[in-house]
Design an enzyme around this catalytic site. Structure first.
Site, PDB file in Angstrom:
ATOM      1  N   GLU A  91      41.010  22.421  33.807  1.00 50.39           N
ATOM      2  CA  GLU A  91      42.153  22.265  34.689  1.00 50.39           C
ATOM      3  C   GLU A  91      41.916  22.957  36.024  1.00 50.39           C
ATOM      4  OE1 GLU A  91      45.819  21.591  31.650  1.00 50.39           O
ATOM      5  OE2 GLU A  91      45.307  23.663  32.016  1.00 50.39           O
ATOM      6  N   CYS A 104      43.031  26.774  42.649  1.00 50.42           N
ATOM      7  CA  CYS A 104      42.549  27.638  41.579  1.00 50.42           C
ATOM      8  C   CYS A 104      41.536  26.828  40.759  1.00 50.42           C
ATOM      9  CB  CYS A 104      43.751  28.069  40.733  1.00 50.42           C
ATOM     10  SG  CYS A 104      43.314  29.136  39.381  1.00 50.42           S
ATOM     11  N   CYS A 111      36.211  30.183  27.437  1.00 50.94           N
ATOM     12  CA  CYS A 111      35.657  31.463  27.907  1.00 50.94           C
ATOM     13  C   CYS A 111      35.295  32.287  26.685  1.00 50.94           C
ATOM     14  CB  CYS A 111      36.677  32.215  28.752  1.00 50.94           C
ATOM     15  SG  CYS A 111      36.044  33.789  29.399  1.00 50.94           S
ATOM     16  N   CYS A 115      39.779  37.719  26.088  1.00 49.79           N
ATOM     17  CA  CYS A 115      40.836  38.680  26.414  1.00 49.79           C
ATOM     18  C   CYS A 115      42.060  38.333  25.575  1.00 49.79           C
ATOM     19  CB  CYS A 115      41.159  38.651  27.901  1.00 49.79           C
ATOM     20  SG  CYS A 115      39.740  39.139  28.901  1.00 49.79           S
ATOM     21  N   CYS A 118      44.984  35.879  26.904  1.00 47.31           N
ATOM     22  CA  CYS A 118      44.601  34.722  27.728  1.00 47.31           C
ATOM     23  C   CYS A 118      44.434  33.470  26.878  1.00 47.31           C
ATOM     24  CB  CYS A 118      43.301  35.036  28.457  1.00 47.31           C
ATOM     25  SG  CYS A 118      42.641  33.643  29.374  1.00 47.31           S
ATOM     26  N   GLY A 177      37.725  30.234  32.477  1.00 45.19           N
ATOM     27  CA  GLY A 177      36.369  30.761  32.411  1.00 45.19           C
ATOM     28  C   GLY A 177      36.139  32.007  33.238  1.00 45.19           C
ATOM     29  N   GLU A 178      35.009  32.633  32.969  1.00 40.63           N
ATOM     30  CA  GLU A 178      34.603  33.840  33.691  1.00 40.63           C
ATOM     31  C   GLU A 178      33.508  33.422  34.679  1.00 40.63           C
ATOM     32  OE1 GLU A 178      35.247  37.178  34.227  1.00 40.63           O
ATOM     33  OE2 GLU A 178      33.477  36.949  35.492  1.00 40.63           O
ATOM     34  N   SER A 209      37.347  35.976  40.856  1.00 39.01           N
ATOM     35  CA  SER A 209      38.057  36.899  39.976  1.00 39.01           C
ATOM     36  C   SER A 209      37.196  37.142  38.739  1.00 39.01           C
ATOM     37  CB  SER A 209      39.393  36.282  39.554  1.00 39.01           C
ATOM     38  OG  SER A 209      40.028  37.109  38.597  1.00 39.01           O
ATOM     39  N   SER A 231      40.008  41.965  37.225  1.00 39.35           N
ATOM     40  CA  SER A 231      41.079  41.975  36.231  1.00 39.35           C
ATOM     41  C   SER A 231      41.060  43.301  35.489  1.00 39.35           C
ATOM     42  CB  SER A 231      40.868  40.817  35.242  1.00 39.35           C
ATOM     43  OG  SER A 231      41.001  39.606  35.925  1.00 39.35           O
ATOM     44  N   LEU A 232      41.975  44.170  35.855  1.00 36.74           N
ATOM     45  CA  LEU A 232      41.962  45.512  35.289  1.00 36.74           C
ATOM     46  C   LEU A 232      42.789  45.579  33.998  1.00 36.74           C
ATOM     47  CD1 LEU A 232      40.420  47.844  36.404  1.00 36.74           C
ATOM     48  CD2 LEU A 232      42.407  48.500  37.762  1.00 36.74           C
ATOM     49  N   HIS A 233      44.079  45.377  34.121  1.00 37.94           N
ATOM     50  CA  HIS A 233      44.998  45.211  32.988  1.00 37.94           C
ATOM     51  C   HIS A 233      45.266  46.445  32.133  1.00 37.94           C
ATOM     52  CE1 HIS A 233      44.716  41.161  34.220  1.00 37.94           C
ATOM     53  NE2 HIS A 233      43.624  40.838  33.571  1.00 37.94           N
ATOM     54  N   ASN A 308      52.244  35.332  31.402  1.00 39.66           N
ATOM     55  CA  ASN A 308      52.695  33.960  31.163  1.00 39.66           C
ATOM     56  C   ASN A 308      52.471  33.612  29.701  1.00 39.66           C
ATOM     57  OD1 ASN A 308      53.430  33.241  33.926  1.00 39.66           O
ATOM     58  ND2 ASN A 308      51.240  33.512  34.324  1.00 39.66           N
ATOM     59  N   CYS A 351      48.794  31.466  35.715  1.00 39.77           N
ATOM     60  CA  CYS A 351      47.611  32.211  35.272  1.00 39.77           C
ATOM     61  C   CYS A 351      47.594  32.342  33.764  1.00 39.77           C
ATOM     62  CB  CYS A 351      47.626  33.634  35.793  1.00 39.77           C
ATOM     63  SG  CYS A 351      47.761  33.764  37.532  1.00 39.77           S
TER      64      CYS A 351
HETATM   65  N1  SAH Z   1      37.919  35.170  33.997  1.00 41.52           N
HETATM   66  C1  SAH Z   1      38.385  35.649  35.225  1.00 41.52           C
HETATM   67  C2  SAH Z   1      39.178  34.640  36.011  1.00 41.52           C
HETATM   68  C3  SAH Z   1      40.162  33.757  35.302  1.00 41.52           C
HETATM   69  S1  SAH Z   1      41.674  34.388  34.773  1.00 41.52           S
HETATM   70  C4  SAH Z   1      39.186  36.921  35.034  1.00 41.52           C
HETATM   71  O1  SAH Z   1      39.496  37.240  33.908  1.00 41.52           O
HETATM   72  O2  SAH Z   1      39.436  37.593  36.028  1.00 41.52           O
HETATM   73  C5  SAH Z   1      42.645  34.759  36.226  1.00 41.52           C
HETATM   74  C6  SAH Z   1      43.637  35.911  36.010  1.00 41.52           C
HETATM   75  O3  SAH Z   1      44.689  35.553  35.110  1.00 41.52           O
HETATM   76  C7  SAH Z   1      42.966  37.129  35.397  1.00 41.52           C
HETATM   77  O4  SAH Z   1      43.401  38.313  36.011  1.00 41.52           O
HETATM   78  C8  SAH Z   1      43.477  37.055  33.975  1.00 41.52           C
HETATM   79  O5  SAH Z   1      43.371  38.281  33.334  1.00 41.52           O
HETATM   80  C9  SAH Z   1      44.883  36.596  34.166  1.00 41.52           C
HETATM   81  N2  SAH Z   1      45.524  36.085  32.946  1.00 41.52           N
HETATM   82  C10 SAH Z   1      44.926  35.613  31.846  1.00 41.52           C
HETATM   83  N3  SAH Z   1      45.856  35.246  30.940  1.00 41.52           N
HETATM   84  C11 SAH Z   1      47.060  35.495  31.482  1.00 41.52           C
HETATM   85  C12 SAH Z   1      48.414  35.293  31.036  1.00 41.52           C
HETATM   86  N4  SAH Z   1      48.667  34.743  29.871  1.00 41.52           N
HETATM   87  N5  SAH Z   1      49.405  35.658  31.871  1.00 41.52           N
HETATM   88  C13 SAH Z   1      49.128  36.170  33.098  1.00 41.52           C
HETATM   89  N6  SAH Z   1      47.891  36.360  33.573  1.00 41.52           N
HETATM   90  C14 SAH Z   1      46.848  36.033  32.785  1.00 41.52           C
HETATM   91 FE1  SF4 Z   2      37.997  34.801  30.093  1.00 43.83          FE
HETATM   92 FE2  SF4 Z   2      39.338  35.701  32.264  1.00 43.83          FE
HETATM   93 FE3  SF4 Z   2      40.670  34.678  30.121  1.00 43.83          FE
HETATM   94 FE4  SF4 Z   2      39.425  37.044  29.918  1.00 43.83          FE
HETATM   95  S1  SF4 Z   2      41.168  36.534  31.255  1.00 43.83           S
HETATM   96  S2  SF4 Z   2      39.348  35.374  28.401  1.00 43.83           S
HETATM   97  S3  SF4 Z   2      37.599  36.722  31.184  1.00 43.83           S
HETATM   98  S4  SF4 Z   2      39.272  33.570  31.480  1.00 43.83           S
END
Ligand code: SAH
Ligand code: SF4
Length: 379
Positions: A91, A104, A111, A115, A118, A177-178, A209, A231-233, A308, A351
């Site tokens: 997508e 985007c 991926c 995480c 995600c 994806g990463e 990212s 992506s710190l989190h 989300n 996201c």
């Molecule tokens: N793989 C890369 C880029 C794709 S994700 C990364 O992880 O940075 C883009 C952003 O969306 C990242 O910061 C990711 O952590 C965040 N993300 C993933 N799942 C999410 C969700 N369910 N709600 C909000 N943000 C999310």
């Molecule tokens: Fe992959 Fe980014 Fe999702 Fe983590 S947040 S699983 S690195 S796409």
């Protein structure tokens, strides 16, 4: 078709053409046709000789992902589901704003980094996207948004600004994806985004990212520094190990050092830290205070992303009040902090919601990943 011309940046195209006995400058002409005029028809490239067009058509083609679905949300956000063959779908999402249009872009089918919050990560990993599939998302978006309409655009008189015809002004590699786990293809696609003969975007308008693949981050700094989001989190290793498992391999202190190194070459003088707001998990005042400590030596901005939801995620979004308090702690410490507006939620375009279609081959493709160690770390 043996070669997909969309797989090449200028350097690759020049090599391909010179190997065919052609002059290097033909690469620029071809790039302009494909990426500025949005042409996918070699036979229509009228400033190339008929003989060259025939030769190209014999050895190469221009092949794009197929648009399977096209959704427009109430707020104007648009999401495309694209087929990349073999029952795989990816997508891309277009986010229109008053002063810009951001696309985007996805970099992998699924991926491997898994995480916890995600949707893409939950689906497992199938394969890396090719350069053509990555840049094809930008090509298609410009086309679907009504710009770059092939031969009509190419007929513009010299000096006329093709950029103004473009709808996509910014690209963020924040789709499925990463990106840094598909390093070579992503860098080649970035080269095309930046090339004046292709999309001509400035480095500041293209953002990668990453969840923090440190060796690849260092290579990106050397090969193609663009704006960076990390992506710190979580503010400490114990929590980040759970939420972003790659942290076990590349922990926070090393990640902060890599961010500082990146800034020496980056087009912007700050890193954007993304932080997903998960109710009761990482959203307390104490977490915010710990975060301030963590990033004290890294010039940065924060982007808080309200979580989300997706089916069976197991997480809840922090309340608006909690997010406001968290933001205030960061702001009071002098950190510029924005809260990401949730766009396109009626079409699951936000996201972390991008699902596409992944035929999960995670276990069968362990060695296919660009970074074998990453795969090992996430098993
Ligand atoms: N793989 C890369 C880029 C794709 S994700 C990364 O992880 O940075 C883009 C952003 O969306 C990242 O910061 C990711 O952590 C965040 N993300 C993933 N799942 C999410 C969700 N369910 N709600 C909000 N943000 C999310
Ligand atoms: Fe992959 Fe980014 Fe999702 Fe983590 S947040 S699983 S690195 S796409």
């Amino acid at each position: 078709m043996t070669v997909n011309l969309l797989d090449y940046d200028r350097e690759g195209l020049t090599r391909f053409l010179t190997e065919m006995g052609e002059k290097p400058f033909r690469a620029k002409q071809l790039l302009k046709w494909m990426h500025q005029s949005g042409s996918a028809d070699i036979s229509a490239m009228s400033d190339l000789s008929k003989a060259l067009r025939d030769k190209l058509a014999k050895h190469a083609g221009i092949e794009l992902p197929r648009v399977l679905r096209d959704h427009v949300a109430a707020d104007g956000t648009r999401k495309w589901l694209l087929s990349v063959g073999d029952n795989n779908g990816i997508e891309s999402v277009f986010i229109p704003e008053a002063d810009r249009g951001t696309l985007c872009v996805s970099s992998q089918v699924g991926c491997a980094l898994a995480c916890a919050f995600c949707s893409t990560g939950k689906q497992g990993f199938n394969r890396n996207l090719t350069v053509a599939e990555i840049i094809g998302q930008l090509w298609l978006a410009n086309r679907m948004l009504g710009a770059g309409d092939g031969d009509a655009l190419h007929a513009l008189s010299p000096g006329q600004d093709r950029q103004s015809e473009r709808r996509v002004t910014n690209v963020v590699m924040m789709g499925m994806g990463e990106p840094l786990a598909n390093f070579e293809n992503v860098v080649t696609a970035l080269n095309l985004m930046l090339d004046d003969h292709a999309y001509g975007l400035s480095r500041r308008r293209v953002t990668v990212s990453t969840s923090g693949l440190i060796p690849a981050l260092d290579r990106l700094r050397e090969r193609c520094p663009v704006a960076l989001a990390v992506s710190l989190h979580a503010p400490n290793d114990a929590l980040r190990d759970e939420l972003v498992p790659i942290n076990k391999k590349y922990p926070l202190s090393e990640l902060m050092a890599a961010c500082r190194r990146y800034l020496s070459a980056a087009p912007r003088d700050f890193i954007t830290f993304e932080y997903v707001m998960l109710d009761g998990v990482n959203d307390s005042i104490a977490h915010a205070a710990e975060l301030v400590e963590l990033v004290q030596d890294v010039p940065c901005k924060f982007n808080l992303i309200p979580f989300n939801a997706f089916p069976n995620s197991g997480f809840k979004r922090s309340s608006a009040e909690t997010i406001r308090i968290f933001r205030d702690v960061l702001m009071q410490a002098g950190l510029v902090t924005t809260v990401r507006r949730t766009r396109g939620d009626d079409i699951a375009a936000a996201c972390g919601q991008l699902a596409g279609q992944v035929r999960d081959k995670t276990r069968r493709t362990m060695n296919a990943c660009a970074d074998g160690n990453v795969m090992e770390a996430t098993r």
